[in-house]
Scaffold this active site. Structure first.
Site, short mmCIF file in Angstrom:
data_model
loop_
_atom_site.label_atom_id
_atom_site.label_comp_id
_atom_site.label_asym_id
_atom_site.label_seq_id
_atom_site.Cartn_x
_atom_site.Cartn_y
_atom_site.Cartn_z
N GLU A 286 -23.82 -42.91 -31.17
CA GLU A 286 -24.54 -43.22 -29.92
C GLU A 286 -26.00 -42.85 -30.05
O GLU A 286 -26.35 -41.68 -30.26
CB GLU A 286 -23.92 -42.45 -28.75
CG GLU A 286 -24.64 -42.73 -27.44
CD GLU A 286 -24.08 -41.95 -26.27
OE1 GLU A 286 -24.73 -41.95 -25.20
OE2 GLU A 286 -23.01 -41.34 -26.43
N LYS B 283 -4.53 -31.66 -25.02
CA LYS B 283 -5.06 -33.03 -25.12
C LYS B 283 -4.88 -33.83 -23.84
O LYS B 283 -4.78 -35.06 -23.88
CB LYS B 283 -4.44 -33.78 -26.31
CG LYS B 283 -4.67 -33.10 -27.65
CD LYS B 283 -4.00 -33.88 -28.77
CE LYS B 283 -4.31 -33.29 -30.13
NZ LYS B 283 -3.62 -32.01 -30.36
N ASP C 139 -10.23 -30.99 -33.98
CA ASP C 139 -9.37 -32.08 -33.52
C ASP C 139 -10.12 -32.85 -32.43
O ASP C 139 -10.28 -32.33 -31.32
CB ASP C 139 -8.06 -31.51 -32.97
CG ASP C 139 -7.05 -32.59 -32.63
OD1 ASP C 139 -7.45 -33.76 -32.50
OD2 ASP C 139 -5.86 -32.27 -32.50
N HIS D 285 -33.06 -45.29 -23.90
CA HIS D 285 -32.00 -46.02 -24.60
C HIS D 285 -32.53 -47.31 -25.20
O HIS D 285 -32.10 -47.74 -26.27
CB HIS D 285 -30.84 -46.32 -23.65
CG HIS D 285 -29.82 -45.22 -23.60
ND1 HIS D 285 -28.77 -45.14 -24.47
CD2 HIS D 285 -29.73 -44.13 -22.79
CE1 HIS D 285 -28.05 -44.06 -24.20
NE2 HIS D 285 -28.62 -43.43 -23.18
#
Length: 564
Positions: free
Chosen positions: A243, A375, A451, A549
Site C-alpha cells: 500500500e 483470529k 501470524d 495518495h
C-alpha cells in the site's frame, strides 16, 4: 485415555489450522494407569533397586565376594533398575526429541537460542523430512521407489499415481520437489505462473513448519519507518506492504514523535490464552467442574500439571463460562519469547488429562472452543486482553504539529472524537476505535514473521487525543489489549523475517530475561501504530489524504510529473 484421543483428533485449533495434529507420544501412554501414577511407581522402583544393589555390592566388597556372583533378588533388582531407567529416560526424552525433530512447534526448545544468535543452519537436502500431513492421505499410498527422471515423476503426479505431498520425503530435495510440483500444477491447470519466482528461496527452512506443498514464493517490498524514538531508544521499523503512502505516513509520524521528545510505553499484561470446550451430562455437573477449576485452593495443583509441558509456560489463571451443559475453560499463561499457541495447547492438554480422572463423564469436544478467542474479533480479548496488552503515549509539541503535521491541535482532537470515537460507536465497532491500526500491525507482522491472521485481535486499539498545556500541545495515546507476537518459532526463523527482527534487536529468545524480546516487539508495534495514527489523522484534518495518495500510490516513472 479418552480425552487424549479426542483432543488429538481435534488437532490444532482455529480457522487457520487445516490439518489435525496427532497427540504427543508419552512414555506412559501404553499403560492402563494415569501417567502420574506410572511416574511415581517407576521412580520408586528406580530408587529402591539402586539402593538395594549399592548396599549388596558394598557388602560383597567388604567380604571379598565376586561382584558377578548374583542371586535371584539381585537379578530382579538389576532388571527393575534397567526397566525403570528406560521408562524415565523415555518419559523425559521423548518430548525433548520430538520438539527438535518437529519444527512446527514454537515450543520452549526454540527459546534455548540466545538473543542475537544466528538462526539454525539449513539442513542438507538429503535429511529425513517430517512425515506427510495425515489430512492429505497415508504415506503408504506412495510408491517406495521413485522414478529417477523428473519428467517421469511429473507425469506420475499429474496422473495421480504419486501424491504431490510426498515429494519432499521421497526425493530428499526440497527445491527439486517444489519444481516438480510446480510443473505438475502448470500441466494440470494450463497456467504458466510465470510471475511467481521459484529459485532463490530455502525450501528446506519451511518444511514441516511454515507452508506445505510449495511451488514458489511471493515477493513483498519492505520499507523502513523511523527512527521511532520509544522509551529512550531509537528503532527502525520494518514494514512489509504493497500500500502506497503507508510507510511514508508512518515515517512522518515517527519524525513528529522524535522531534517532540519521543514516546513511552508500558506492558500491562502478558498472557496467551486457549479455551477448550467440554460437555458434561448435566449443567449441574458442568458447574461442579467450573467450581473445581476456579477454586483458588486448586490453582497450585493445576499449575503444576499445566507447567510440566514447558520450561517457560506458566499458568496465570483459568476463567470459565457455561452454555447449558457445555463448559468453556479459558486458560491464560506466560509463554516466554514465543507467541505461544502450541505451548499453551500442550499445557491445556495436560490439565484435561488430569481432570479426566476426577470427572470421567467429561467429554472434551475441542481443544479450542472459540472462547480464547483466536483470529476473530471478540469482546473477551478487548476486555481481558490476549498476548501483550500495551499502552503507548506521546506529547506532541504545538510547533511540531504545525510544522511537521501541517495542522493544529484542536482540529486533531475534534477529528479523533468525531471519527475514531463517535463514528466507530455508530458503526458498532468492536475494538476498532482507531484510524488504521491494522495497517501498521499487519505490515510489521509480515516483515517479522508473525501470524498475519492474528492482526484481527492484535489490531484492537483505541486512540485517544487530548489538548494539554493550556491547549497548546497534543497528548496522544494508543491502548492495544491483545498484541500477539513472538520472536521465536514459526515464520520468525526464516532468513528475511529473522533479519527484520535483528534490525529491531529482538531476534530469537532473550536468555537473561525470557519473554522480554517479545514484549519489546509488542511495544514497537504499538509505537508504530501511534506514529501511523498521528500522521493519518493529521492528513485527514489538513485535507491531504487524497493528494498524498495521488502522489505516492500511483505509478509514475518520472517523479517530476507528479502533481504536487
Amino acid at each position: 485415555m479418552e480425552v487424549r484421543r479426542k483432543v488429538g483428533q481435534q488437532g490444532a485449533a482455529g480457522p487457520a489450522a487445516a490439518a489435525p495434529r496427532q497427540p504427543r507420544v508419552q512414555a506412559g501412554d501404553a499403560l492402563p494407569l494415569p501417567i502420574r501414577h506410572t511416574n511415581l511407581i517407576f521412580s520408586a522402583l528406580f530408587a529402591a533397586s539402586l539402593a538395594y544393589l549399592m548396599r549388596r555390592w558394598r557388602e560383597k566388597i567388604r567380604s571379598s565376594t565376586p561382584l558377578h556372583a548374583v542371586g535371584l533378588a539381585e537379578m530382579l533388582a538389576i532388571f527393575g533398575l534397567i526397566a525403570s531407567l528406560i521408562y524415565l529416560l523415555s518419559f523425559f526424552g521423548i518430548a525433548f526429541v520430538q520438539s527438535i525433530v518437529s519444527s512446527s512447534d514454537e515450543d520452549e526448545d526454540f527459546l534455548g537460542v540466545g538473543a542475537g544468535a544466528p538462526p539454525p543452519a539449513a539442513a542438507p537436502p538429503a535429511r529425513q523430512a517430517p512425515a506427510p500431513c495425515t489430512l492429505l492421505g497415508s504415506p503408504a499410498a506412495a510408491p517406495e521407489k521413485m522414478p529417477e527422471e523428473d519428467e517421469e515423476i511429473v507425469a506420475a503426479v499429474v496422473a495421480g499415481k504419486i501424491p504431490s505431498y510426498v515429494l519432499e520425503t521421497r526425493l530428499g530435495d526440497c527445491r527439486r520437489a517444489a519444481g516438480i510440483r510446480r510443473e505438475a500444477v502448470r500441466r494440470i491447470t494450463g497456467r504458466e505462473i510465470e510471475g511467481l519466482p521459484l529459485d532463490g528461496f530455502d525450501y528446506a527452512s519451511i518444511l514441516g513448519q511454515c507452508c506445505e506443498l510449495p511451488v514458489g514464493y511471493v515477493q513483498l517490498p519492505v520499507g523502513i519507518a523511523g527512527p521511532l524514538l520509544l522509551d529512550g531508544q531509537r528503532y527502525y521499523v520494518p514494514m512489509a506492504t504493497t500500500e502506497g503512502c503507508l510507510v511514508a505516513s508512518t515515517n512522518r509520524g515517527c519524525k513528529a514523535i522524535a522531534e517532540s521528545g519521543g514516546a513511552t510505553s508500558v506492558v500491562l499484561r502478558d498472557g496467551m490464552t486457549r479455551a477448550p470446550v467440554a460437555r458434561l451430562p448435566t449443567a449441574r455437573r458442568a458447574a461442579d467442574v467450573r467450581a473445581f477449576l476456579e477454586d483458588p485452593d486448586n490453582f497450585e495443583t493445576l499449575s503444576m500439571v499445566f507447567n510440566r509441558s514447558s520450561r517457560f509456560a506458566r499458568l496465570q489463571g483459568v476463567q470459565c463460562a457455561m452454555a447449558g451443559r457445555n463448559l468453556y475453560m479459558r486458560f491464560t499463561c506466560s509463554t516466554g519469547d514465543a507467541m505461544g499457541m502450541n505451548m499453551i495447547s500442550k499445557g491445556v492438554q495436560n490439565v484435561l488429562d488430569f481432570l479426566q480422572d476426577d470427572f470421567p463423564d467429561m467429554d472434551v469436544i475441542s481443544i479450542s472452543g472459540n472462547f480464547c478467542s483466536d483470529k476473530k474479533p471478540a469482546a473477551v480479548n478487548w476486555i481481558e486482553g490476549r498476548g501483550k496488552s500495551v499502552v503507548c503515549e506521546a506529547v506532541i509539541k504545538e510547533e511540531v504539529v504545525k510544522k511537521v503535521l501541517k495542522t493544529d491541535v484542536q482540529s486533531l482532537v475534534e477529528l479523533n472524537m468525531i471519527k475514531n470515537l463517535a463514528g466507530s460507536a455508530i458503526a458498532g465497532a468492536l475494538g476498532g476505535f482507531n484510524a488504521h491500526a491494522s495497517n501498521i500491525v499487519t505490515a510489521i507482522f509480515i516483515a517479522t514473521g508473525q501470524d498475519p491472521a492474528q492482526n484481527v485481535e492484535s489490531s484492537h486499539c483505541i486512540t485517544m487525543l487530548e489538548s494539554i498545556n493550556d491547549g497548546k500541545d497534543l497528548h496522544i495515546s494508543v491502548t492495544m489489549p491483545s498484541i500477539e507476537v513472538g520472536t521465536v518459532g514459526g515464520g520468525t526463523q526464516l532468513a528475511s523475517q529473522s533479519a527484520c527482527l535483528d534490525l529491531l534487536g529482538v531476534k530469537g529468545a532473550n536468555r537473561d530475561s525470557p519473554g522480554s524480546n517479545a514484549r519489546l516487539l509488542a511495544t514497537v508495534v504499538a509505537g508504530g501504530v501511534l506514529a501511523g495514527e498521528l500522521s493519518l489523522l493529521s492528513a485527514l484534518a489538513a485535507g491531504q489524504l487524497v493528494k498524498s495518495h495521488m502522489k505516492y500510490n500511483r505509478s509514475s516513472k518520472d517523479m517530476t510529473k507528479i502533481v504536487p
